[in-house]
Motif scaffolding. Structure first.
Motif, PDB file in Angstrom:
ATOM      1  N   SER A   1       1.160  -0.883  -0.236  1.00  0.00           N
ATOM      2  CA  SER A   1      -0.205   0.033  -0.047  1.00  0.00           C
ATOM      3  C   SER A   1       1.422   0.944  -0.033  1.00  0.00           C
ATOM      4  O   SER A   1       0.441   1.661  -0.795  1.00  0.00           O
ATOM      5  CB  SER A   1      -1.477   0.116   1.010  1.00  0.00           C
ATOM      6  OG  SER A   1      -2.033  -0.820   0.933  1.00  0.00           O
ATOM      7  N   VAL A   2       1.547   1.047   0.926  1.00  0.00           N
ATOM      8  CA  VAL A   2       3.205   2.866   1.292  1.00  0.00           C
ATOM      9  C   VAL A   2       3.517   2.673  -0.494  1.00  0.00           C
ATOM     10  O   VAL A   2       3.647   3.797  -0.848  1.00  0.00           O
ATOM     11  CB  VAL A   2       4.009   2.089   2.628  1.00  0.00           C
ATOM     12  CG1 VAL A   2       4.731   3.308   1.981  1.00  0.00           C
ATOM     13  CG2 VAL A   2       3.353   2.086   3.657  1.00  0.00           C
ATOM     14  N   MET A   3       3.520   1.703  -1.372  1.00  0.00           N
ATOM     15  CA  MET A   3       4.795   2.036  -2.344  1.00  0.00           C
ATOM     16  C   MET A   3       3.536   2.284  -3.409  1.00  0.00           C
ATOM     17  O   MET A   3       3.924   2.831  -4.350  1.00  0.00           O
ATOM     18  CB  MET A   3       5.311   0.366  -2.602  1.00  0.00           C
ATOM     19  CG  MET A   3       6.034  -0.059  -1.939  1.00  0.00           C
ATOM     20  SD  MET A   3       7.061  -1.613  -2.685  1.00  0.00           S
ATOM     21  CE  MET A   3       7.818  -1.554  -4.256  1.00  0.00           C
ATOM     22  N   ALA A   4       2.438   1.801  -3.481  1.00  0.00           N
ATOM     23  CA  ALA A   4       1.346   2.241  -4.823  1.00  0.00           C
ATOM     24  C   ALA A   4       0.918   3.301  -4.317  1.00  0.00           C
ATOM     25  O   ALA A   4       0.674   4.178  -5.273  1.00  0.00           O
ATOM     26  CB  ALA A   4      -0.109   1.357  -3.835  1.00  0.00           C
ATOM     27  N   CYS A   5       1.137   4.038  -2.988  1.00  0.00           N
ATOM     28  CA  CYS A   5       0.912   5.536  -3.253  1.00  0.00           C
ATOM     29  C   CYS A   5       1.938   6.240  -3.295  1.00  0.00           C
ATOM     30  O   CYS A   5       1.914   7.176  -3.708  1.00  0.00           O
ATOM     31  CB  CYS A   5       0.678   5.541  -1.277  1.00  0.00           C
ATOM     32  SG  CYS A   5      -1.550   5.239  -0.417  1.00  0.00           S
ATOM     33  N   LYS A   6       2.818   5.486  -2.869  1.00  0.00           N
ATOM     34  CA  LYS A   6       4.166   6.162  -2.806  1.00  0.00           C
ATOM     35  C   LYS A   6       3.795   7.224  -4.201  1.00  0.00           C
ATOM     36  O   LYS A   6       4.256   7.773  -5.035  1.00  0.00           O
ATOM     37  CB  LYS A   6       5.958   5.657  -3.148  1.00  0.00           C
ATOM     38  CG  LYS A   6       5.685   5.897  -1.353  1.00  0.00           C
ATOM     39  CD  LYS A   6       7.143   5.670  -0.952  1.00  0.00           C
ATOM     40  CE  LYS A   6       7.849   5.375   0.132  1.00  0.00           C
ATOM     41  NZ  LYS A   6       9.217   5.716   0.662  1.00  0.00           N
ATOM     42  N   ALA A   7       4.174   5.285  -5.670  1.00  0.00           N
ATOM     43  CA  ALA A   7       4.082   5.354  -7.012  1.00  0.00           C
ATOM     44  C   ALA A   7       2.864   6.924  -7.348  1.00  0.00           C
ATOM     45  O   ALA A   7       3.599   7.244  -8.562  1.00  0.00           O
ATOM     46  CB  ALA A   7       3.706   3.987  -7.849  1.00  0.00           C
ATOM     47  N   LEU A   8       2.031   6.319  -6.626  1.00  0.00           N
ATOM     48  CA  LEU A   8       0.869   7.588  -7.227  1.00  0.00           C
ATOM     49  C   LEU A   8       1.370   9.130  -7.177  1.00  0.00           C
ATOM     50  O   LEU A   8       0.743  10.094  -8.226  1.00  0.00           O
ATOM     51  CB  LEU A   8      -0.471   7.521  -6.561  1.00  0.00           C
ATOM     52  CG  LEU A   8      -1.105   6.000  -6.938  1.00  0.00           C
ATOM     53  CD1 LEU A   8      -2.522   5.688  -6.036  1.00  0.00           C
ATOM     54  CD2 LEU A   8      -1.981   5.993  -8.519  1.00  0.00           C
ATOM     55  N   CYS A   9       1.561   9.557  -6.263  1.00  0.00           N
ATOM     56  CA  CYS A   9       2.665  10.386  -5.629  1.00  0.00           C
ATOM     57  C   CYS A   9       3.374  11.105  -6.849  1.00  0.00           C
ATOM     58  O   CYS A   9       3.541  12.465  -7.053  1.00  0.00           O
ATOM     59  CB  CYS A   9       2.479  10.361  -4.372  1.00  0.00           C
ATOM     60  SG  CYS A   9       1.413  10.736  -2.825  1.00  0.00           S
ATOM     61  N   CYS A  10       4.163  10.336  -6.945  1.00  0.00           N
ATOM     62  CA  CYS A  10       5.313  10.699  -8.274  1.00  0.00           C
ATOM     63  C   CYS A  10       5.240  10.780  -8.877  1.00  0.00           C
ATOM     64  O   CYS A  10       4.889  11.497 -10.216  1.00  0.00           O
ATOM     65  CB  CYS A  10       5.899   9.022  -8.388  1.00  0.00           C
ATOM     66  SG  CYS A  10       7.164   8.610  -6.440  1.00  0.00           S
ATOM     67  N   ARG A  11       3.523   9.947  -9.905  1.00  0.00           N
ATOM     68  CA  ARG A  11       2.941  10.335 -11.024  1.00  0.00           C
ATOM     69  C   ARG A  11       2.291  12.060 -11.467  1.00  0.00           C
ATOM     70  O   ARG A  11       2.117  12.569 -12.109  1.00  0.00           O
ATOM     71  CB  ARG A  11       1.448   9.294 -11.189  1.00  0.00           C
ATOM     72  CG  ARG A  11       2.031   7.913 -12.435  1.00  0.00           C
ATOM     73  CD  ARG A  11       1.181   6.932 -12.198  1.00  0.00           C
ATOM     74  NE  ARG A  11       1.355   5.919 -12.127  1.00  0.00           N
ATOM     75  CZ  ARG A  11       1.164   4.486 -12.654  1.00  0.00           C
ATOM     76  NH1 ARG A  11      -0.214   4.771 -12.892  1.00  0.00           N
ATOM     77  NH2 ARG A  11       1.556   3.110 -13.128  1.00  0.00           N
TER      78      ARG A  11
END
Length: 523
Positions: free
Chosen positions: A506-516
């Motif tokens: 979940s943390v990695m997914a959130c980071k990926a979305l934030c990066c986009r």
């Protein structure tokens, strides 16, 4: 009419036919001392039922005779010790009783640890000698015993029963390094006091810390002090993975010398059968001399004092103080004493080398029992409803007397600090305060209120195991689980891993979305 007649014949046959397990061959490996006194009572009953009994014991036993009308003896290497060692332990315990309350039980346990380490080393060597005696082992195997009856506080019986693959019944209260429940049943340290802790089941936070430390220490004792003594023996004569605890847990029935009238309620197991007080009987008439002494006490009655079988004498100064206190009582006193006559002895006190304890406790003139707190004596006091003044000396005696004290049926005096005045004050309190007698008589009423006598219960389950060639269906599956599975630690690790994976994902997914989103804004 014919149908009713046939039913009556069948019923008569069922009632009158002998049990097909009678005449069975029972191998008995007892522990000496007061434990043998318990075992002998069961053997008398088994013999009366027609069973053939063989007892393995040392030729130099303290209490177990070689020649008996109820059993055949097989001698094994000497495993007993010098009884004088208990006098030294008593003196060491008295020193440690002066320590602060929180730590003194740990220091006392250390004394027991040293004794256990030496004892189990001797027992392991004795077992090795027995296994290497081809003539003896052939004799035992050729006899084709139907059952092993043993006291597991004496590990030779456990080891031999496991080796011969005999159905096994324990006559048990103490085992290895503590009370038997700790080996076979769950022991929640929040309310189940560990033996030696001198705690009850209503513990505050500090007491629960102490109980947990005692529990961890008992685990250390079992797996790092006791089990290693048998490593070579088990590697040579048993399948891999066998240890003393696994052999103990293979026993079919544990005849547990306890009753929850006396013990604190706690978890138990299906193959634990409670026979506390099985040795108790109604009082028999006393010898004429003793009966005359009892009657001469008039309305004041009699105090009975006995300190059991292991410690024959207290330090001289303590004995003098006790005698002086007795001399101040209006009651008569019967005192079992093996040492020399105290100089302060009063005319109201009768010294004896031996006394019929059960019959005296059941006598209506007996007002108080001064005792060391051995299990047998405590159950006899409960059975006959006699309040107790406790002088705990060794081992479980401190815990035993605590159980009666918290139920308002006993007072306890520390032997180390005993004086004429504090001993006399405690005696007068018990004799003059009716609550002690009322409370112990309530325990007696509860103890006697049962559907079957403890002795009949014991014999039934012994014969049950013989008839059914064991009682494996009563054994918990927990016995075969590794410790990490028993406590579900593997499940906990798995769930934590899954939870951790989900959180990390979940943390990695959130980071990926934030990066986009950040990249789009930058463009």
């Amino acid at each position: 009419i014919l149908v009713h007649g046939s039913l009556m014949l069948v019923l008569c046959f069922l009632l009158l036919r002998p049990s097909y397990c009678r005449g069975s061959k029972i191998l008995v490996v007892p522990l000496d001392g007061s434990h043998w006194i318990n075992m002998k009572i069961i053997l008398d009953e088994l013999h009366s039922k027609g069973h053939e009994i063989t007892v393995m014991h040392s030729a130099k036993s303290w209490y177990i005779p070689t020649n008996s009308s109820i059993y055949t003896s097989i001698h094994i290497p000497t495993v007993g010790g010098d009884r004088s060692v208990y006098k030294k332990i008593l003196l060491d315990v008295m020193v440690r009783r002066s320590y602060p309350t929180f730590i003194r039980s740990f220091h006392q346990q250390q004394l027991i640890t040293n004794m256990l380490e030496n004892a189990h080393d001797i027992l392991a060597k004795s077992a090795a000698i027995i296994f290497e005696d081809e003539v003896l082992m052939k004799k035992i195997k050729d006899t084709k015993f139907d059952l092993m009856l043993t006291d597991p506080a004496f590990s030779l019986g456990v080891i031999l029963g496991g080796y011969l693959k005999l159905p096994m019944v324990f006559n048990v209260r103490w085992i290895n390094n503590g009370e038997g429940h700790q080996t076979i049943a769950p022991t929640p340290v929040s309310y189940a006091p560990v033996s030696g802790s001198e705690l009850h089941d209503q513990m505050d936070f500090q007491e629960r810390i102490k109980n947990m430390l005692h529990y961890l220490y008992s685990v250390y004792e079992q797996y790092f002090i006791i089990n290693p003594a048998y490593t070579d023996l088990f590697q040579k004569h048993f399948r891999p993975g066998t240890d003393l605890v696994s052999l103990e847990l293979s026993a079919d029935i544990w005849l547990f010398r306890a009753d929850f009238v006396f013990e604190f309620p706690r978890p138990t197991m299906p193959n634990m059968v409670y026979i506390g007080g099985f040795q108790c009987k109604e009082a028999q008439p006393l010898p004429d001399e003793l009966e005359a002494f009892m009657q001469s006490s008039g309305e004041h009655g009699v105090a009975v004092m006995s300190l059991g079988t292991l410690v024959s004498a207290l330090p001289h100064g303590i004995t003098e103080a006790i005698a002086a206190a007795f001399a101040k009582l209006p009651q008569k006193v019967i005192w079992q004493l093996e040492s020399e006559k105290p100089s302060t002895l009063g005319k109201n006190t009768k010294l004896v080398k031996w006394l019929p304890q059960k019959d005296l406790l059941g006598h209506p003139k007996t007002k108080v029992f001064i005792a060391h707190g051995g299990t047998n004596g405590m159950y006899e006091a409960i059975y006959h409803g006699v309040p107790v003044l406790g002088l705990p000396l060794l081992f479980d005696q401190f815990d035993n007397l605590l159980r009666l004290k918290v139920r308002g049926a006993a007072r306890v005096v520390e032997v180390r600090s005993l004086t004429k005045d504090n001993f006399l004050e405690a005696l007068k309190d018990i004799l003059e305060n009716p609550s002690y007698r009322k409370n112990i008589q309530r325990l007696s009423q509860l103890h006697r209120d049962r559907p079957m006598s403890p002795m009949d219960t014991a014999i039934f389950w012994i014969e049950y195991v013989i008839r059914n060639k064991g009682a494996a269906h009563l054994q918990s599956a927990s016995f075969s689980l590794p410790w990490y599975s028993y406590f579900c630690l593997d499940v906990a690790v798995f769930l934590l891993a899954i939870t951790g994976g989900i959180i990390c994902g979940s943390v990695m997914a959130c980071k990926a979305l934030c990066c986009r989103k950040s990249t789009k804004k930058a463009k």
